[in-house]
Design a protein around this motif. Structure first.
Motif, PDB file in Angstrom:
ATOM      1  N   ALA A   1       0.892  -1.090  -0.023  1.00  0.00           N
ATOM      2  CA  ALA A   1      -0.125   0.042  -0.085  1.00  0.00           C
ATOM      3  C   ALA A   1       1.002   1.371   0.189  1.00  0.00           C
ATOM      4  O   ALA A   1       0.714   2.394  -0.652  1.00  0.00           O
ATOM      5  CB  ALA A   1      -0.904   0.125   1.203  1.00  0.00           C
ATOM      6  N   GLU A   2       1.866   1.291   0.819  1.00  0.00           N
ATOM      7  CA  GLU A   2       2.864   2.438   0.858  1.00  0.00           C
ATOM      8  C   GLU A   2       3.411   2.657  -0.472  1.00  0.00           C
ATOM      9  O   GLU A   2       3.631   3.759  -1.104  1.00  0.00           O
ATOM     10  CB  GLU A   2       3.962   2.206   1.809  1.00  0.00           C
ATOM     11  N   GLN A   3       3.927   1.503  -1.145  1.00  0.00           N
ATOM     12  CA  GLN A   3       4.473   1.595  -2.395  1.00  0.00           C
ATOM     13  C   GLN A   3       3.458   2.103  -3.501  1.00  0.00           C
ATOM     14  O   GLN A   3       4.130   2.827  -4.408  1.00  0.00           O
ATOM     15  CB  GLN A   3       5.202   0.381  -2.812  1.00  0.00           C
ATOM     16  N   TYR A   4       2.342   1.637  -3.381  1.00  0.00           N
ATOM     17  CA  TYR A   4       1.287   2.156  -4.321  1.00  0.00           C
ATOM     18  C   TYR A   4       1.167   3.594  -4.462  1.00  0.00           C
ATOM     19  O   TYR A   4       1.468   4.202  -5.459  1.00  0.00           O
ATOM     20  CB  TYR A   4       0.033   1.511  -4.101  1.00  0.00           C
ATOM     21  N   TRP A   5       1.253   4.310  -3.126  1.00  0.00           N
ATOM     22  CA  TRP A   5       0.839   5.615  -3.207  1.00  0.00           C
ATOM     23  C   TRP A   5       2.015   6.369  -3.391  1.00  0.00           C
ATOM     24  O   TRP A   5       2.186   7.541  -4.099  1.00  0.00           O
ATOM     25  CB  TRP A   5       0.500   6.132  -1.745  1.00  0.00           C
ATOM     26  N   THR A   6       3.491   6.114  -3.262  1.00  0.00           N
ATOM     27  CA  THR A   6       4.435   6.678  -3.590  1.00  0.00           C
ATOM     28  C   THR A   6       4.710   6.629  -4.926  1.00  0.00           C
ATOM     29  O   THR A   6       5.106   7.530  -5.630  1.00  0.00           O
ATOM     30  CB  THR A   6       5.686   6.175  -2.732  1.00  0.00           C
ATOM     31  N   GLY A   7       4.249   5.311  -5.536  1.00  0.00           N
ATOM     32  CA  GLY A   7       4.252   5.120  -7.057  1.00  0.00           C
ATOM     33  C   GLY A   7       3.300   6.247  -7.699  1.00  0.00           C
ATOM     34  O   GLY A   7       3.365   6.362  -8.728  1.00  0.00           O
ATOM     35  N   GLN A   8       2.424   6.551  -7.017  1.00  0.00           N
ATOM     36  CA  GLN A   8       1.476   7.608  -7.518  1.00  0.00           C
ATOM     37  C   GLN A   8       1.939   8.882  -7.307  1.00  0.00           C
ATOM     38  O   GLN A   8       1.127  10.099  -7.858  1.00  0.00           O
ATOM     39  CB  GLN A   8      -0.110   7.476  -6.880  1.00  0.00           C
ATOM     40  N   GLY A   9       3.018   9.156  -6.848  1.00  0.00           N
ATOM     41  CA  GLY A   9       3.632  10.580  -6.675  1.00  0.00           C
ATOM     42  C   GLY A   9       3.442  11.036  -5.439  1.00  0.00           C
ATOM     43  O   GLY A   9       3.978  12.450  -5.349  1.00  0.00           O
ATOM     44  N   ILE A  10       3.161  10.441  -4.274  1.00  0.00           N
ATOM     45  CA  ILE A  10       2.743  10.876  -2.963  1.00  0.00           C
ATOM     46  C   ILE A  10       4.114  11.068  -2.648  1.00  0.00           C
ATOM     47  O   ILE A  10       4.651  10.061  -2.120  1.00  0.00           O
ATOM     48  CB  ILE A  10       1.638  10.213  -2.556  1.00  0.00           C
ATOM     49  N   ARG A  11       4.696  12.248  -2.091  1.00  0.00           N
ATOM     50  CA  ARG A  11       5.743  12.410  -1.160  1.00  0.00           C
ATOM     51  C   ARG A  11       5.720  12.959   0.025  1.00  0.00           C
ATOM     52  O   ARG A  11       6.566  13.229   0.829  1.00  0.00           O
ATOM     53  CB  ARG A  11       6.932  13.162  -2.142  1.00  0.00           C
ATOM     54  N   GLY A  12       4.433  13.636   0.361  1.00  0.00           N
ATOM     55  CA  GLY A  12       4.429  14.230   1.725  1.00  0.00           C
ATOM     56  C   GLY A  12       2.750  13.935   1.981  1.00  0.00           C
ATOM     57  O   GLY A  12       2.183  13.754   1.388  1.00  0.00           O
ATOM     58  N   VAL A  13       2.459  14.312   3.203  1.00  0.00           N
ATOM     59  CA  VAL A  13       1.198  14.005   3.798  1.00  0.00           C
ATOM     60  C   VAL A  13       0.911  15.248   4.687  1.00  0.00           C
ATOM     61  O   VAL A  13       1.648  15.904   5.182  1.00  0.00           O
ATOM     62  CB  VAL A  13       1.243  12.680   4.437  1.00  0.00           C
ATOM     63  N   PRO A  14      -0.492  15.430   4.744  1.00  0.00           N
ATOM     64  CA  PRO A  14      -1.779  14.653   4.130  1.00  0.00           C
ATOM     65  C   PRO A  14      -1.863  14.960   2.711  1.00  0.00           C
ATOM     66  O   PRO A  14      -1.471  15.896   2.277  1.00  0.00           O
ATOM     67  CB  PRO A  14      -2.887  15.268   4.911  1.00  0.00           C
ATOM     68  N   ALA A  15      -2.176  13.795   2.026  1.00  0.00           N
ATOM     69  CA  ALA A  15      -2.772  13.993   0.586  1.00  0.00           C
ATOM     70  C   ALA A  15      -4.140  13.222   0.604  1.00  0.00           C
ATOM     71  O   ALA A  15      -4.323  12.212   0.846  1.00  0.00           O
ATOM     72  CB  ALA A  15      -1.772  12.728  -0.235  1.00  0.00           C
ATOM     73  N   VAL A  16      -4.914  14.285   0.077  1.00  0.00           N
ATOM     74  CA  VAL A  16      -6.375  13.958   0.030  1.00  0.00           C
ATOM     75  C   VAL A  16      -6.726  13.794  -1.289  1.00  0.00           C
ATOM     76  O   VAL A  16      -6.637  14.587  -2.082  1.00  0.00           O
ATOM     77  CB  VAL A  16      -7.283  15.036   0.847  1.00  0.00           C
ATOM     78  N   ILE A  17      -7.443  12.599  -1.825  1.00  0.00           N
ATOM     79  CA  ILE A  17      -7.625  12.532  -3.166  1.00  0.00           C
ATOM     80  C   ILE A  17      -9.122  12.129  -3.187  1.00  0.00           C
ATOM     81  O   ILE A  17      -9.868  11.382  -2.382  1.00  0.00           O
ATOM     82  CB  ILE A  17      -6.920  11.258  -3.707  1.00  0.00           C
ATOM     83  N   PHE A  18      -9.933  13.052  -4.197  1.00  0.00           N
ATOM     84  CA  PHE A  18     -11.406  12.990  -4.051  1.00  0.00           C
ATOM     85  C   PHE A  18     -11.748  12.367  -5.403  1.00  0.00           C
ATOM     86  O   PHE A  18     -11.212  12.546  -6.460  1.00  0.00           O
ATOM     87  CB  PHE A  18     -11.785  14.289  -4.315  1.00  0.00           C
ATOM     88  N   ASN A  19     -12.503  11.130  -5.377  1.00  0.00           N
ATOM     89  CA  ASN A  19     -12.936  10.325  -6.476  1.00  0.00           C
ATOM     90  C   ASN A  19     -11.651   9.785  -7.396  1.00  0.00           C
ATOM     91  O   ASN A  19     -12.016   9.844  -8.720  1.00  0.00           O
ATOM     92  CB  ASN A  19     -13.923  10.971  -7.121  1.00  0.00           C
ATOM     93  N   GLN A  20     -10.716   9.507  -6.792  1.00  0.00           N
ATOM     94  CA  GLN A  20      -9.418   9.212  -7.473  1.00  0.00           C
ATOM     95  C   GLN A  20      -8.864  10.025  -8.399  1.00  0.00           C
ATOM     96  O   GLN A  20      -8.044   9.627  -9.328  1.00  0.00           O
ATOM     97  CB  GLN A  20      -9.677   7.735  -8.172  1.00  0.00           C
ATOM     98  N   ARG A  21      -9.504  11.271  -8.623  1.00  0.00           N
ATOM     99  CA  ARG A  21      -9.049  12.120  -9.589  1.00  0.00           C
ATOM    100  C   ARG A  21      -8.447  13.487  -9.078  1.00  0.00           C
ATOM    101  O   ARG A  21      -7.552  14.075  -9.623  1.00  0.00           O
ATOM    102  CB  ARG A  21     -10.458  12.635 -10.365  1.00  0.00           C
ATOM    103  N   HIS A  22      -8.801  14.031  -7.952  1.00  0.00           N
ATOM    104  CA  HIS A  22      -8.391  15.206  -7.609  1.00  0.00           C
ATOM    105  C   HIS A  22      -7.739  15.412  -6.223  1.00  0.00           C
ATOM    106  O   HIS A  22      -8.273  14.817  -5.286  1.00  0.00           O
ATOM    107  CB  HIS A  22      -9.783  16.128  -7.578  1.00  0.00           C
ATOM    108  N   LEU A  23      -6.360  15.749  -6.276  1.00  0.00           N
ATOM    109  CA  LEU A  23      -5.456  15.652  -4.994  1.00  0.00           C
ATOM    110  C   LEU A  23      -5.413  17.120  -4.567  1.00  0.00           C
ATOM    111  O   LEU A  23      -5.252  18.079  -5.133  1.00  0.00           O
ATOM    112  CB  LEU A  23      -4.086  15.393  -5.499  1.00  0.00           C
ATOM    113  N   VAL A  24      -5.905  16.852  -3.200  1.00  0.00           N
ATOM    114  CA  VAL A  24      -5.386  18.331  -2.399  1.00  0.00           C
ATOM    115  C   VAL A  24      -4.279  17.872  -1.243  1.00  0.00           C
ATOM    116  O   VAL A  24      -4.384  16.935  -0.497  1.00  0.00           O
ATOM    117  CB  VAL A  24      -6.560  18.649  -1.513  1.00  0.00           C
ATOM    118  N   SER A  25      -3.086  18.694  -1.311  1.00  0.00           N
ATOM    119  CA  SER A  25      -2.014  18.225  -0.713  1.00  0.00           C
ATOM    120  C   SER A  25      -1.986  19.242   0.631  1.00  0.00           C
ATOM    121  O   SER A  25      -2.025  20.304   0.283  1.00  0.00           O
ATOM    122  CB  SER A  25      -0.740  18.372  -1.516  1.00  0.00           C
ATOM    123  N   GLY A  26      -1.777  18.774   1.846  1.00  0.00           N
ATOM    124  CA  GLY A  26      -1.598  19.623   3.040  1.00  0.00           C
ATOM    125  C   GLY A  26      -2.973  19.808   3.754  1.00  0.00           C
ATOM    126  O   GLY A  26      -4.228  19.768   2.946  1.00  0.00           O
TER     127      GLY A  26
END
Length: 223
Positions: A173-198
């Motif tokens: 699971a960790e590798q999946y999200w880092t593979g999606q480009g997540i490098r910092g948290v919180p990372a909030v993803i809406f409907n698998q499409r829209h990312l809000v960081s922080g």
């Protein structure tokens, strides 16, 4: 008859060592409550300190080493986070001997709790245990205690940590999200499409929710 909207899918990538993760969640929760958006929140693992030794590290020392933070900067940040938390109903109690911990075992217990429909509850309990109560989240006994305090089986929690049965699942699971480009948290993803960081604030999350609701086929997608 007007059809009921489907739940908004919200994925939150988080680490309970991250104060902005609980602040960001509380901001989002307030926006969701104000608007009344039907939603489902799913938490996902991220380790801020994967190389942290078993005994953890003093928080001030850690931040100085990792980010070059001075004592003055650290105090200012703590004051800002304490104020932000208080406004959202979360109590930070920072102390000079507060420690940072690796959270791989924490994430394994949350994976286990998810199978019982209690992942969100345990996530919140760990935030409180760390930031409010100053408990040692490097201690497996403490982790099992926190699980038991929300009604989960303490002996089973210890067994999960002893045999590391969910270690591979958490790593994937960790590798999946880092593979999606997540490098910092919180990372909030809406409907698998829209990312809000922080932790962007209640108003920003409210704007995002309103924008999603106005989009065709948005605000209603579910997994």
């Amino acid at each position: 008859m007007t059809p009921q909207p489907k739940k908004l899918q919200i994925d939150i990538v988080s680490d309970v060592m991250c104060p902005w993760c609980v602040i960001g969640y509380k901001q989002l929760a307030k926006a969701l409550e104000d608007i009344g958006t039907p939603h489902e929140i799913r938490w996902h693992p991220f380790e801020l300190n994967p190389q942290m030794p078993a005994e953890g590290q003093n928080m001030r020392e850690h931040l100085a080493e990792k980010y070059g933070s001075t004592t003055e900067q650290s105090n200012a940040n703590r004051e800002a986070m304490t104020k932000a938390g208080a406004e959202l109903g979360f109590e930070f109690r920072f102390t000079d001997d507060m420690r940072m911990h690796n959270t791989f075992n924490v994430h394994q217990l949350m994976h286990w709790a998810d199978q019982q429909g209690r992942k969100h509850d345990l996530e919140m309990a760990f935030f409180t245990a760390h930031f409010t109560d100053g408990r040692n989240l490097s201690d497996k006994g403490v982790l099992a205690d926190v699980a038991a305090e929300i009604g989960l089986d303490r002996d089973e929690a210890l067994a999960v940590l002893a045999d590391q049965r969910f270690a591979e699942d958490v790593r994937k699971a960790e590798q999946y999200w880092t593979g999606q480009g997540i490098r910092g948290v919180p990372a909030v993803i809406f409907n698998q499409r829209h990312l809000v960081s922080g932790a962007q604030g209640v108003e920003t999350f409210t704007d995002v929710l309103n924008q999603l609701a106005a989009m065709p086929d948005e605000g209603s997608a579910s997994l």
